[in-house]
Design a protein around this motif. Sequence first.
Motif, mmCIF file in Angstrom:
data_model
loop_
_atom_site.group_PDB
_atom_site.id
_atom_site.type_symbol
_atom_site.label_atom_id
_atom_site.label_comp_id
_atom_site.label_asym_id
_atom_site.label_seq_id
_atom_site.Cartn_x
_atom_site.Cartn_y
_atom_site.Cartn_z
ATOM 1 N N MET A 12 25.265 20.094 -53.058
ATOM 2 C CA MET A 12 25.542 20.167 -51.741
ATOM 3 C C MET A 12 27.265 20.770 -52.036
ATOM 4 S SD MET A 12 26.299 18.094 -48.390
ATOM 5 C CE MET A 12 24.463 17.606 -48.836
ATOM 6 N N SER A 13 27.281 22.198 -51.896
ATOM 7 C CA SER A 13 28.741 22.479 -51.441
ATOM 8 C C SER A 13 30.055 21.796 -51.180
ATOM 9 C CB SER A 13 28.859 23.933 -51.107
ATOM 10 O OG SER A 13 28.493 24.348 -49.541
ATOM 11 N N LEU A 14 31.558 21.863 -51.803
ATOM 12 C CA LEU A 14 32.226 21.532 -51.206
ATOM 13 C C LEU A 14 32.851 22.155 -50.173
ATOM 14 C CD1 LEU A 14 34.036 19.484 -54.444
ATOM 15 C CD2 LEU A 14 32.464 18.407 -52.088
ATOM 16 N N ILE A 15 33.502 21.493 -48.742
ATOM 17 C CA ILE A 15 34.552 22.441 -47.949
ATOM 18 C C ILE A 15 35.936 22.034 -47.882
ATOM 19 C CG2 ILE A 15 34.641 22.799 -45.601
ATOM 20 C CD1 ILE A 15 31.558 22.282 -45.176
ATOM 21 N N LYS A 16 36.754 23.073 -48.195
ATOM 22 C CA LYS A 16 37.840 22.478 -48.759
ATOM 23 C C LYS A 16 38.473 22.323 -46.909
ATOM 24 C CE LYS A 16 42.331 23.904 -51.252
ATOM 25 N NZ LYS A 16 42.773 24.939 -51.702
ATOM 26 N N LEU A 17 39.531 21.405 -47.320
ATOM 27 C CA LEU A 17 39.951 20.737 -46.003
ATOM 28 C C LEU A 17 41.489 20.997 -45.928
ATOM 29 C CD1 LEU A 17 38.339 17.650 -45.614
ATOM 30 C CD2 LEU A 17 37.752 19.242 -44.279
ATOM 31 N N THR A 18 42.090 20.685 -45.121
ATOM 32 C CA THR A 18 44.054 20.979 -45.304
ATOM 33 C C THR A 18 44.457 19.836 -43.785
ATOM 34 O OG1 THR A 18 45.753 21.842 -45.030
ATOM 35 C CG2 THR A 18 44.585 22.400 -43.279
ATOM 36 N N ILE A 19 45.458 18.955 -44.561
ATOM 37 C CA ILE A 19 45.743 18.215 -42.907
ATOM 38 C C ILE A 19 46.208 19.417 -41.464
ATOM 39 C CG2 ILE A 19 47.915 16.462 -42.813
ATOM 40 C CD1 ILE A 19 47.793 16.361 -46.004
ATOM 41 N N LYS A 20 46.329 19.101 -40.675
ATOM 42 C CA LYS A 20 46.678 19.950 -39.536
ATOM 43 C C LYS A 20 48.219 18.550 -38.960
ATOM 44 C CE LYS A 20 44.791 21.973 -35.432
ATOM 45 N NZ LYS A 20 43.763 21.905 -34.283
ATOM 46 N N GLY A 21 47.846 17.361 -39.096
ATOM 47 C CA GLY A 21 48.819 17.102 -38.854
ATOM 48 C C GLY A 21 48.254 14.828 -38.496
ATOM 49 N N ILE A 22 49.374 13.982 -38.002
ATOM 50 C CA ILE A 22 49.511 12.730 -37.776
ATOM 51 C C ILE A 22 50.175 12.877 -36.518
ATOM 52 C CG2 ILE A 22 49.968 10.422 -37.857
ATOM 53 C CD1 ILE A 22 50.977 11.447 -41.107
ATOM 54 N N SER A 23 48.513 11.971 -35.873
ATOM 55 C CA SER A 23 49.330 11.268 -34.148
ATOM 56 C C SER A 23 49.255 10.360 -33.980
ATOM 57 C CB SER A 23 48.350 12.866 -32.789
ATOM 58 O OG SER A 23 48.253 12.139 -31.383
ATOM 59 N N TYR A 24 50.142 9.895 -33.129
ATOM 60 C CA TYR A 24 50.654 8.497 -32.793
ATOM 61 C C TYR A 24 49.068 7.836 -31.656
ATOM 62 C CZ TYR A 24 51.806 3.655 -31.306
ATOM 63 O OH TYR A 24 51.829 2.377 -31.170
ATOM 64 N N SER A 25 48.665 6.609 -32.418
ATOM 65 C CA SER A 25 46.902 6.574 -30.919
ATOM 66 C C SER A 25 48.374 5.906 -29.717
ATOM 67 C CB SER A 25 46.480 5.740 -32.131
ATOM 68 O OG SER A 25 45.453 4.897 -30.935
ATOM 69 N N GLN A 26 47.435 6.810 -28.883
ATOM 70 C CA GLN A 26 48.307 5.107 -28.021
ATOM 71 C C GLN A 26 47.614 4.575 -26.939
ATOM 72 O OE1 GLN A 26 50.456 7.044 -26.172
ATOM 73 N NE2 GLN A 26 51.175 8.208 -27.680
ATOM 74 N N THR A 27 46.060 4.371 -27.339
ATOM 75 C CA THR A 27 44.861 3.643 -27.364
ATOM 76 C C THR A 27 45.150 1.981 -28.539
ATOM 77 O OG1 THR A 27 43.147 4.944 -28.028
ATOM 78 C CG2 THR A 27 43.731 4.569 -26.146
ATOM 79 N N GLN A 28 45.061 2.718 -29.497
ATOM 80 C CA GLN A 28 44.603 1.471 -30.891
ATOM 81 C C GLN A 28 46.663 1.297 -31.041
ATOM 82 O OE1 GLN A 28 42.293 1.957 -33.358
ATOM 83 N NE2 GLN A 28 40.650 3.014 -32.018
ATOM 84 N N SER A 29 47.095 -0.049 -30.394
ATOM 85 C CA SER A 29 48.059 -0.742 -31.129
ATOM 86 C C SER A 29 48.445 0.323 -32.899
ATOM 87 C CB SER A 29 48.376 -1.748 -30.973
ATOM 88 O OG SER A 29 49.645 -2.489 -31.164
#
Length: 203
Positions: A1-18
């Motif tokens: 199975m071929s690999l799919i390359k990923l990049t970091i889009k960002g980090i977001s603070y969770s409003q629902t999980q402390s």
Amino acid sequence: MSLIKLTIKGISYSQTQSGAYALVLSEMEGARTLPIIIGAFEAQSIAIALEKEIRPPRPLTHDLFKTFADRFLITVKEVIIHKLVDGVFFSSLVCEREGVEEIIDTRTSDAIAIAVRFLAPIYTYENILDKAGVYLKVEEELSLKETLEPEESSLDIDEIIAKKEDRFSNLSLEELHTELEAAVDDENYELAAKIRDEISKRA
């Protein structure tokens, strides 16, 4: 199975999980995203590695790993997110030393924090993206949109780790830089990120 390359889009603070954060990865050649819920320490570690203005006075755990690996001529070639079970991602570090390759199991958050420091590529499989997409739809029904849905989350890397605050808006740039230096010295990286955001707004 071929690999799919990923990049970091960002980090977001969770409003629902402390205390939780959503690390959002996106495929390099496509529109799909892969949100992964991580802890505050791992989020800070990834964010600091991505930043240029914030440097901790002492090495974090992932910095120590990088220094250790460099000292013993170990390189991290790539990270592979290879399995998703009940919403939990499983990853591997592909390492090499003197031509010998080793694969090490690791938490995905740790793997990515290390990959950023080694400038190593991050990959996953097609079936992982398919499973994650289905998983997101289930979470939306459970009213967790704010945490996991990229379209409604703030994914700008300048807003990583902490929500915007206006408490520093009355300070001068010189005072802000002083506050930033003090926060880094105290290893209060969440506060440092907020101050840095205010400085960036005025640049």
